[in-house]
Design an enzyme around this catalytic site. Structure first.
Site, PDB file in Angstrom:
ATOM      1  N   CYS A  45      17.313 -29.885  59.293  1.00  0.00           N
ATOM      2  CA  CYS A  45      18.390 -29.717  60.266  1.00  0.00           C
ATOM      3  C   CYS A  45      17.995 -30.383  61.562  1.00  0.00           C
ATOM      4  O   CYS A  45      17.003 -30.004  62.173  1.00  0.00           O
ATOM      5  CB  CYS A  45      18.680 -28.243  60.503  1.00  0.00           C
ATOM      6  SG  CYS A  45      20.020 -27.959  61.667  1.00  0.00           S
ATOM      7  N   GLY A  46      18.776 -31.346  62.005  1.00  0.00           N
ATOM      8  CA  GLY A  46      18.400 -32.103  63.185  1.00  0.00           C
ATOM      9  C   GLY A  46      19.153 -31.731  64.437  1.00  0.00           C
ATOM     10  O   GLY A  46      18.889 -32.284  65.498  1.00  0.00           O
TER      11      GLY A  46
END
Length: 295
Positions: free
Chosen positions: A124-125
């Site tokens: 998850c960025g």
């Protein structure tokens, strides 16, 4: 740049651990108690000049590389020389690690001005962004003109599995690798998170030390010598952004890219290649960077 480690417990000294598990088969009730290698995943806090900036879930190996690559890819520093010290500090109470990174004062001022809360989960960025306005999609435009051959791509991906030592043991690691234009892999970094693996690779490539000392371009200083990056994952936009900021102009992955990754690769001047398998691959951007013919 100075580096050091304080009080590393055994759990943080390796990327995997053994545990006893029950192995079953569906068909005939077969059952076996056996040993299995499990990938380590621990919280790693990146602390700049005493201020915690991000917490990522990562494999606790090559953490100095991770600190350097993250700092560069997130534009916290512009050059490795702006990182003065890295100390790896374990916290046995929470089974976590702090990377205490000392950076140049002008970089720290810039960081404070842009500071945002990041709470990273594997894969998850954007976790922790307060608003859409906080999203930074800017990338530099790369001017590299070297080209890669089909033979080099096949050779590099053919070597990758044998160099994924932790993944061979655990089955749950991503890898980012750097290959020269002949397709020989020169450096590999592994992590449970694909973003972390690329950060570690970037950090390794941008340091004049050890196995990667000869990968740096002796003329351009911080530029990478001619070559390309390969990854055992899909290509998401974060990987293209990190690649652009690190000067990686050819990125090939084993799985598909996203639409934003393709757009970012196009605008950044990156040749993006996906679905690299035994039978072939797909070129999504800048196809002129692929050499004609089979070699």
């Amino acid at each position: 740049m100075a580096t050091g480690t304080l009080n590393p417990p055994d759990i943080f000294a390796r990327g995997s651990r053994e545990m006893t598990v029950d192995q079953h088969k569906f068909a005939d009730g077969w059952f076996l108690q056996t040993s299995d290698s499990i990938a380590e995943e621990v919280p790693v806090a990146l602390v700049f000049n005493g201020i915690s900036h991000a917490v990522m879930m990562a494999t606790p190996l090559d953490l100095e590389d991770f600190a350097i690559g993250f700092s560069l890819a997130e534009r916290i520093v512009d050059q490795p020389s702006e990182i003065y010290d890295i100390v790896v500090v374990s916290n046995t109470a929470i089974l976590g690690i702090e990377l205490q990174i000392q950076i140049a004062s002008q970089c720290f001022v810039r960081l404070k001005n842009k500071r945002r809360s990041l709470s990273g989960k594997t894969g998850c960025g954007l976790c922790g962004l307060e608003s859409l306005q906080s999203l930074d999609l800017a990338t530099p435009r790369l001017n590299a003109d070297h080209r890669v051959s089909k033979a080099a791509l096949a050779k590099a991906f053919g070597q990758l599995s044998s160099k994924q030592v932790l993944n061979a043991a655990t089955g749950s690691m991503h890898a980012a690798a750097w290959a020269d234009l002949d397709g020989d892999i020169l450096c590999v970094r592994e992590d449970v998170g694909r973003h972390n693996a690329l950060d570690k690779l970037i950090g390794a490539l941008r340091c004049e030390r050890g196995e990667v000392a000869d990968i740096r371009d002796s003329v351009a200083g911080n530029a990478l010598a001619a070559g390309f990056a390969i990854m055992s994952s899909r290509a998401s936009y974060e990987l293209l952004q990190k690649s652009a900021r690190a000067g990686i102009s050819i990125l090939a992955t084993i799985s598909a890219p996203t639409s934003l990754a393709i757009s970012m690769a196009e605008s950044a001047g990156i040749c993006l290649i996906g679905f690299v398998r035994e039978h072939g691959f797909v070129v999504y951007t800048h196809p002129q960077r692929l050499q004609a013919g089979s070699a």
